[in-house]
Design an enzyme around this catalytic site. Structure first.
Site, PDB file in Angstrom:
ATOM      1  N   CYS A   1      57.636 -20.345  97.588  1.00 29.49           N
ATOM      2  CA  CYS A   1      56.063 -20.426  96.510  1.00 29.49           C
ATOM      3  C   CYS A   1      56.702 -21.993  95.938  1.00 29.49           C
ATOM      4  O   CYS A   1      57.121 -21.506  95.059  1.00 29.49           O
ATOM      5  CB  CYS A   1      55.913 -19.487  95.862  1.00 29.49           C
ATOM      6  SG  CYS A   1      54.442 -19.469  95.459  1.00 29.49           S
TER       7      CYS A   1
ATOM      8  N   CYS B   1      53.044 -26.313 100.379  1.00 28.13           N
ATOM      9  CA  CYS B   1      52.262 -25.189  99.756  1.00 28.13           C
ATOM     10  C   CYS B   1      53.237 -24.283 100.382  1.00 28.13           C
ATOM     11  O   CYS B   1      52.607 -24.748 102.326  1.00 28.13           O
ATOM     12  CB  CYS B   1      51.087 -24.615  99.644  1.00 28.13           C
ATOM     13  SG  CYS B   1      50.714 -22.983  99.796  1.00 28.13           S
TER      14      CYS B   1
END
Ligand code: DGL
Length: 284
Positions: free
Chosen positions: A75, A192
């Site tokens: 992440c 992302c």
């Protein structure tokens, strides 16, 4: 470490599966535990203090419970903040996921690169530092998306996502003269881990072709460089998943391909001690 190492991958939701997929390709013999912190999704909407206060103790709890040999923070929104806290706090090798600005700028021919991430990731000092250090003369446009991670989750879960909704998040990445291929963005960093889930749609909707930079293969190479040479058998490896909300998702069929097709068991038990949402508790 037994002959099959255990690798824990952690994300706010399902985006880290795009990293998992690449790691499984290079280390098919490992046991995998994927943790989706869906109780706190999306991370992009939380403050820096909230993310540090959430992720650091939660990862500590997962390490004590599952004893992984290596942890991947799959992440960007978290990795751009928590890696130093994690490394100081726990004696396990960590691999993070941060915007691939250096390779993108090295590869761009038009010297126009966009970085598409959550609003949190594009605001981070860490990301700005990567641009200062590695832009290599490129004009770098930061594009913070509030909705794309959620849209990717909806699509992966079988829900309908309109082209308009995706395009609205994407358009700011395309800078320059659309009719002049030498004078427009040619490279977009997918900053992302959720966004590669939408890659087919991104390609279809882009106003002109660009290279999308997904760091997952590089992360997989880093993981394998930190583990001893593979000796175990892929057939003995297991695949487990935890959703921190404890809600049943029934997504096993959609998610199994990311685990290399092996049968996936969902550990339903919610964490014993849900960590606090404050920064006072992050375990430094
Ligand atoms: N997958 C996460 C990332 O790479 C973010 C999604 C979220 O906002 O939770 O940044």
């Amino acid at each position: 470490m037994g002959s099959n190492p255990t690798i824990l991958l952690f994300d706010s939701g399902l985006g880290g599966l795009t990293v998992l997929r690449e790691v499984v390709r290079v280390r098919p013999e490992a046991h995998y535990l994927y943790v989706a912190d869906d109780a706190f999704f999306p991370y992009g909407h939380h403050s820096e203090e909230e993310i540090i206060g959430r992720v650091v103790p939660l990862v500590g709890e997962l390490i004590s419970e599952h004893r992984p040999d290596l942890v991947v923070i799959a992440c960007n929104t978290a990795s751009t903040l928590v890696m130093s806290y994690l490394r100081e706090s726990y004696c396990v090798p960590f691999v993070g996921t941060v915007p691939a600005i250096k390779p993108a700028c090295a590869a761009s021919k038009t010297k126009r690169v966009s970085v598409l991430g959550t609003k949190g990731t594009v605001q981070r000092e860490y990301t700005r530092g990567l641009i200062r250090d590695f832009a290599q003369g490129c004009e770098v446009t930061l594009v913070g998306s509030a909705k794309l991670a959620g849209l990717a989750e909806t699509a992966l879960s079988g829900g309908a996502v309109s082209d308009e909704d995706i395009l609205a998040e994407l358009m700011a990445c395309f800078v320059g003269n659309g009719k002049d291929a030498s004078n427009r963005t040619d490279t977009v960093v997918l900053a992302c881990t959720h966004y590669p889930l939408l890659l087919d749609r991104l390609n279809k909707l882009a106003p002109w072709p660009v290279d999308w930079i997904d760091p997952a293969p590089a992360i997989a190479r880093r993981v394998t460089s930190l583990l001893p040479e593979a000796r175990g058998r892929p057939d003995d490896a297991d695949a487990k998943m935890i959703f921190t909300s404890g809600r049943p998702h029934r997504l096993e069929a959609a998610l199994a391909p990311f685990f290399g097709g092996r049968p996936l068991s969902e550990l339903r038990a919610p964490l014993q001690h849900p960590p606090s949402r404050t920064s006072e508790n992050h375990g430094r």
